[in-house]
Structure formats: structure tokens, C-alpha cells
Design an enzyme around this catalytic site. Sequence first.
Site, PDB file in Angstrom:
ATOM      1  N   ARG A 278       0.854  -1.177   0.000  1.00 25.71           N
ATOM      2  CA  ARG A 278       0.000   0.000   0.000  1.00 25.71           C
ATOM      3  C   ARG A 278       0.898   1.237   0.000  1.00 25.71           C
ATOM      4  NH1 ARG A 278      -3.362  -2.686  -1.641  1.00 25.71           N
ATOM      5  NH2 ARG A 278      -5.464  -3.108  -0.871  1.00 25.71           N
TER       6      ARG A 278
ATOM      7  N   GLU B 183      -3.445   7.580  -4.490  1.00 27.73           N
ATOM      8  CA  GLU B 183      -3.791   7.081  -5.829  1.00 27.73           C
ATOM      9  C   GLU B 183      -5.039   7.774  -6.347  1.00 27.73           C
ATOM     10  OE1 GLU B 183      -3.948   2.800  -5.721  1.00 27.73           O
ATOM     11  OE2 GLU B 183      -1.960   2.692  -4.822  1.00 27.73           O
TER      12      GLU B 183
ATOM     13  N   HIS C 268      -1.140   0.312  -9.946  1.00 27.08           N
ATOM     14  CA  HIS C 268      -1.738  -0.666  -9.021  1.00 27.08           C
ATOM     15  C   HIS C 268      -2.245  -1.908  -9.775  1.00 27.08           C
ATOM     16  CE1 HIS C 268      -3.587  -0.958  -4.751  1.00 27.08           C
ATOM     17  NE2 HIS C 268      -3.280  -2.159  -5.228  1.00 27.08           N
TER      18      HIS C 268
HETATM   19  C1  DGY Z   1      -5.290  -5.940  -3.111  1.00 23.10           C
HETATM   20  O1  DGY Z   1      -6.166  -6.663  -3.598  1.00 23.10           O
HETATM   21  O2  DGY Z   1      -5.374  -5.488  -1.986  1.00 23.10           O
HETATM   22  C2  DGY Z   1      -4.066  -5.656  -3.908  1.00 23.10           C
HETATM   23  O3  DGY Z   1      -3.619  -4.375  -3.695  1.00 23.10           O
HETATM   24  C3  DGY Z   1      -4.251  -5.962  -5.360  1.00 23.10           C
HETATM   25  O4  DGY Z   1      -3.259  -5.446  -6.140  1.00 23.10           O
END
Ligand code: DGY
Length: 319
Positions: free
Chosen positions: A238, A267, A285
Site C-alpha cells: 500500500r 492514488e 496498481h
Molecule cells: C489488493 O487486492 O489489496 C491488492 O492491492 C491488489 O493489487
Amino acid sequence: MKPGVFLTRALPTPVMHRLKTLFDLKYNLYDRPLTKPELMRGMRGRPALISMLSDPIDAEVIASNSRLKVIANYAVGYNNIDLKTAAALGIIVTNTPEVLTEATADLTWSLILSLARRVVEGDRLTRTGRWTGWNPTQLLGMNVSGKTLGIIGMGRIGQAVAQRAVGFGMRLIYHNRRRLPHRVEKRFRASYRPLPRLLAAADILSLHVPLTRETRHLIDRRAFNGMKRTALLINTARGPVVDEKALVRALKKGEIAGAGLDVFEEEPTVQKGLLTLPNVVLLPHLGSATVETRIRMGWMVIENIQAVLKGKPAPNAIR
Ligand code: DGY
């Protein structure tokens, strides 16, 4: 009568077919995230909400629908959801673990190799017609074999990244809330390190922790100071786990050698400073973005909603 489900973004076609067959499905028809009022309007009166990691599901959103029984997040991470409010209102929150582990580990390795071997810079040079022929000193990268991979967060995805590192002949060190059992360490030939020692020893540092109060800005100015000047940072976890401003500063000052990022603090906004640096690889992402994975995530969301609406325990309830 079919139960009402609200879906915040259209999912892959086979999943949409199944959702429409099983439920009274209402969904976002735009190719963009919904605004908060749109989201609250859409989910009104429906017992199930399918949310994306990009949807902030805060207390106001949750409380706006008194008939809500389940929030099925289409992601393994769930830092976008106010779990306390959901729990207080008796609403079950579910996620999609396991099915995206391999895809995310592959993507992590795409970043490691792209960065270490300067793949994106090479592609740019070639396609812009600036390549003048083979050159013994052009775009020299770094071998990954024989190097030390430091993993922070040895859950499912961290371990899948570690598994691949064995094949690349890397030395593996890790940091985790809890030390892993000896047999797991042995499988990856991994040794546990306290965080400062891990930061100091890693040639490549890869982050696989969830975003929590404890992990926000885990990699900050001080952490960069403690890393090798030749180190590469990879983040597919993250964005806010890394202090992005401190990262730009560290890259500009040469405190680390490069960064591969699939996630960002705000983001889809990316720190301007990152965009102009050659030694970073930036992805939008894409961790779980394979056809197979996104379909399997869809099946998981459906199973979870069906279970809750039938009064059964959800297979992937977050506790
Ligand atoms: C999630 O599903 O949390 C991931 O970030 C996917 O990329």
C-alpha cells in the site's frame, strides 16, 4: 425475489454474468470511481455492497444504508473500510485473500527485474530511436542472483515472493510481526532480522505489509538513511507504507539507487518528483491484474455474499 447487490465498478464479463444471474444487480455504469453521494445513492436499501480498494467506505457511507448486511471488498487489503463502524452495526466485511497471491508476487518480481535490469529505460531508448547500437557500458544494471532480498511482511504474498527468490539464487532476510516457524524459514532459506538490520543489509527491499496505524510511513526518512546507497525499494503493498516525499528526497540524494512502485500514497496521484526520475518504475496498481485472478476474486466475492445473505458464516470474513 433476488437479493439486491450494489457493485461500485464493473468486473470481468464472466463475473458480471454470474452476478446478474444470482442477484438483483445494480452497478456503476461509468468507467470511473463513484463519488460519495453516488455511492450512497446506489447502495441504498441493498443488503450487499461490492466495493473496490479505491472506494473509501467510511462511517457515513456504511451508516447511510440501514439494510446493509455485507460489504464484500474486491481486494485482499481492506484499509479502505471502516471496520469498527461495520462491526458496531453488525455488518460483515469480507476480502479476497489467497487467489491473488501468485499474481501479486509475479508483479513484484516484474518490478524487481525491470528495475535491476533497467528494462523500462531500455524500452524507452529503443522506441524513441535514440539507440545507436550495442555499447559495452550502456544501461548497466545489477545482478539479482547472489544478492540479498529483504522482505518486510512474510504473509502469503511475502512468502510467494520469497519462493521465487530461491529460484533466483538470492539470500533472503525478512522482518515480520512474528518470527516464522523454523520449517518455513528453512523452506526459503530465510533468516529473521530486526528492522534496522534488515534495512542495512538488503540489496532489494520488498514491502508486503497491510496498511495499518503501525505500518503507515514505516519506510520514512530515517529508514532511507539506514539503507544501502545501492539498494532498490519495491512496494506492491500500500502506498502510505512509504513516505513518498522522503522517497523522492532519498532518490534525488542518492541514498538509495531506485524504486519500483505499484502503489502510491494518494492514488491515482503520483508525487511529481517521481515522474521525472529515470531510476523508478511506476505501475498503476496492477498487483492482482490478471484475467484469471480477477475472475477468481469475483467468484470469492459472490461466495461471501451468498453465505452472509443465507445467514451462514462468510468464508472470508475479516475479524
Ligand atoms: C489488493 O487486492 O489489496 C491488492 O492491492 C491488489 O493489487
